[in-house]
Write an enzyme that holds these catalytic residues in place. Structure first.
Site, PDB file in Angstrom:
ATOM      1  N   TYR A   1      11.525 -12.983  -3.509  1.00 45.45           N
ATOM      2  CA  TYR A   1      11.240 -11.037  -4.372  1.00 45.45           C
ATOM      3  C   TYR A   1      12.104 -11.957  -5.480  1.00 45.45           C
ATOM      4  O   TYR A   1      13.178 -11.336  -4.800  1.00 45.45           O
ATOM      5  CB  TYR A   1      11.493 -10.290  -3.490  1.00 45.45           C
ATOM      6  CG  TYR A   1      10.171 -10.642  -2.434  1.00 45.45           C
ATOM      7  CD1 TYR A   1       9.139 -10.969  -2.205  1.00 45.45           C
ATOM      8  CD2 TYR A   1      10.309  -9.107  -1.591  1.00 45.45           C
ATOM      9  CE1 TYR A   1       7.914 -10.605  -1.415  1.00 45.45           C
ATOM     10  CE2 TYR A   1       9.721  -8.520  -0.130  1.00 45.45           C
ATOM     11  CZ  TYR A   1       8.320 -10.322  -0.241  1.00 45.45           C
ATOM     12  OH  TYR A   1       7.207  -9.968   0.372  1.00 45.45           O
TER      13      TYR A   1
ATOM     14  N   PRO B   1      -0.713  -1.701   3.014  1.00 52.18           N
ATOM     15  CA  PRO B   1      -1.320  -0.594   3.645  1.00 52.18           C
ATOM     16  C   PRO B   1      -2.180  -0.352   2.845  1.00 52.18           C
ATOM     17  O   PRO B   1      -3.189   0.739   2.998  1.00 52.18           O
ATOM     18  CB  PRO B   1      -0.430   0.169   4.206  1.00 52.18           C
ATOM     19  CG  PRO B   1       0.893  -0.083   3.303  1.00 52.18           C
ATOM     20  CD  PRO B   1       1.348  -1.875   2.733  1.00 52.18           C
TER      21      PRO B   1
ATOM     22  N   GLY C   1      -3.502  -1.293   0.003  1.00 45.68           N
ATOM     23  CA  GLY C   1      -4.998  -2.755  -0.615  1.00 45.68           C
ATOM     24  C   GLY C   1      -3.518  -2.771  -2.371  1.00 45.68           C
ATOM     25  O   GLY C   1      -3.922  -2.704  -2.980  1.00 45.68           O
ATOM     26  N   ARG C   2      -2.374  -3.178  -2.353  1.00 48.63           N
ATOM     27  CA  ARG C   2      -2.061  -3.486  -2.684  1.00 48.63           C
ATOM     28  C   ARG C   2      -1.965  -2.225  -3.897  1.00 48.63           C
ATOM     29  O   ARG C   2      -1.571  -2.663  -5.537  1.00 48.63           O
ATOM     30  CB  ARG C   2      -2.156  -5.224  -3.834  1.00 48.63           C
ATOM     31  CG  ARG C   2      -1.887  -5.784  -2.504  1.00 48.63           C
ATOM     32  CD  ARG C   2      -2.533  -7.564  -2.470  1.00 48.63           C
ATOM     33  NE  ARG C   2      -2.624  -8.395  -2.173  1.00 48.63           N
ATOM     34  CZ  ARG C   2      -1.428  -8.776  -1.177  1.00 48.63           C
ATOM     35  NH1 ARG C   2      -0.264  -8.465  -1.456  1.00 48.63           N
ATOM     36  NH2 ARG C   2      -2.183  -9.631  -0.678  1.00 48.63           N
TER      37      ARG C   2
END
Length: 332
Positions: free
Chosen positions: A58, A207, A209-210
């Site tokens: 990241y 969780p 859904g992006r």
């Protein structure tokens, strides 16, 4: 707010009922704001959220440095998770590869420890399974890190049920991290039953859904210039978003009736799947962190759970969750 603590897996780990995904603080989801991200991390601790999830990939190390610097004075409050296996360099950030080779495991761990500024990692995940390295070799090297005191617990991400079983025979696996939400439920068929049989905790990433299940993304223009979701995930293409909007509107209607936000309701559904399920919704803003944390107080009835699941039939979702190239990184 005093966040409930729960067991993560059966090896002794204890974490907050909900964690915090840190990826978007440094890359992929629009502009960075390190000052607000740091404030969000500290606010999470004040709310009782102690389970922080980062990875060496990241921001190509930047996220680990941000997290490590921010928590330095409060390290003893944090259950710190990071990951290895996705290989990128700042010289060529668009080139990705996967490595689970033992020598890479050791080198990656030492590099993460240095960036984080800590003497141990609480939970060390293999971010993606290397198809060219036996999982026994990878987990064997990870187990050595536990013996050396550099790592406390081991985890896998996006691993198949068969791989999980093989890995668990080498060294107990504490947690599996894989995508799971009302928008993506593939783990229910085989993976969730497997980790529950083996006493492995389950950590759903994305969780929300992006972010789609918050109801704030109606079309591609709602994503920022530096937001890569529409490029990386087929469900965020213009055509798919238009079709999927019908689904999120159903969730929003149920949420309004209950007096909560759509995203909070989606998180409450994940939390309702069991105390062994510890979601890590990601955010880089205190406002959304506080909204997410409040979802732990929402209790759903069996009827409400059924209604939510019926609102998003899996066969009505437009678009695959990953593009063709990314699917190569998912263990089968």
């Amino acid at each position: 707010m005093s966040m409930e603590k729960v067991k993560l897996g059966s090896q002794g780990a204890v974490v907050s009922r909900m964690g915090l995904g840190c990826m978007g603080m440094s890359e992929f989801y629009g502009e960075r704001n390190d000052e607000e991200s740091a404030a969000t991390l500290l606010r999470a601790l004040d709310l009782g959220i102690n389970f922080f999830d980062t990875a060496d990939v990241y921001g190509i190390g930047d996220n680990e440095e941000l997290v490590g610097k921010t928590i330095a004075r409060r390290r003893d409050e944090v259950f710190l998770a990071t990951k290895f296996a996705n290989v990128r360099t700042k010289a060529d950030p668009n080139k990705w590869s996967i490595s689970g080779k033992p020598e890479y495991v050791r080198a990656a761990c030492d590099a993460s420890l240095k960036r984080l500024g800590v003497d141990h990692i609480d939970l060390y995940y293999q971010h993606r399974v290397d198809p060219n390295t036996p999982i026994e070799d990878t987990v064997g090297a990870m187990a050595d890190l536990v013996k050396q005191g550099k790592v406390r617990y081991l985890g896998l991400s996006e691993a198949s049920a068969a791989t999980i079983r093989r890995a668990h025979k080498v060294h107990p696996i504490t947690a599996l991290q894989t995508e799971y939400s009302l928008w993506e439920r593939h783990v229910e068929a085989e993976i969730l039953p497997t980790v529950r049989e083996l006493g492995i905790g389950f950590v759903p990433y994305s969780p929300l859904g992006r972010g789609f299940l918050t109801g704030t993304i109606a079309n591609v223009s709602d994503l920022g210039e530096k937001d890569t979701r529409n490029a990386r995930y087929p469900r965020f293409s213009e055509e798919a978003l238009e079709k999927n909007q019908v689904l999120v509107e159903r969730v929003r209607a149920i949420a309004e009736r209950k007096g909560v936000k759509a995203g909070q309701l989606a998180l409450a559904w994940v939390l309702a799947q069991g105390e062994d399920v510890v979601p890590i919704p990601g955010t880089k803003r205190r406002k959304y962190l506080e909204e997410n944390a409040a979802a732990t107080a929402i209790k759903l009835t069996p009827t409400e759970i059924e209604e939510l699941e019926a609102a998003i039939p899996q066969d009505e979702i437009a678009g695959e969750r990953y593009g063709a190239n990314a699917l190569k990184a998912i263990d089968k």
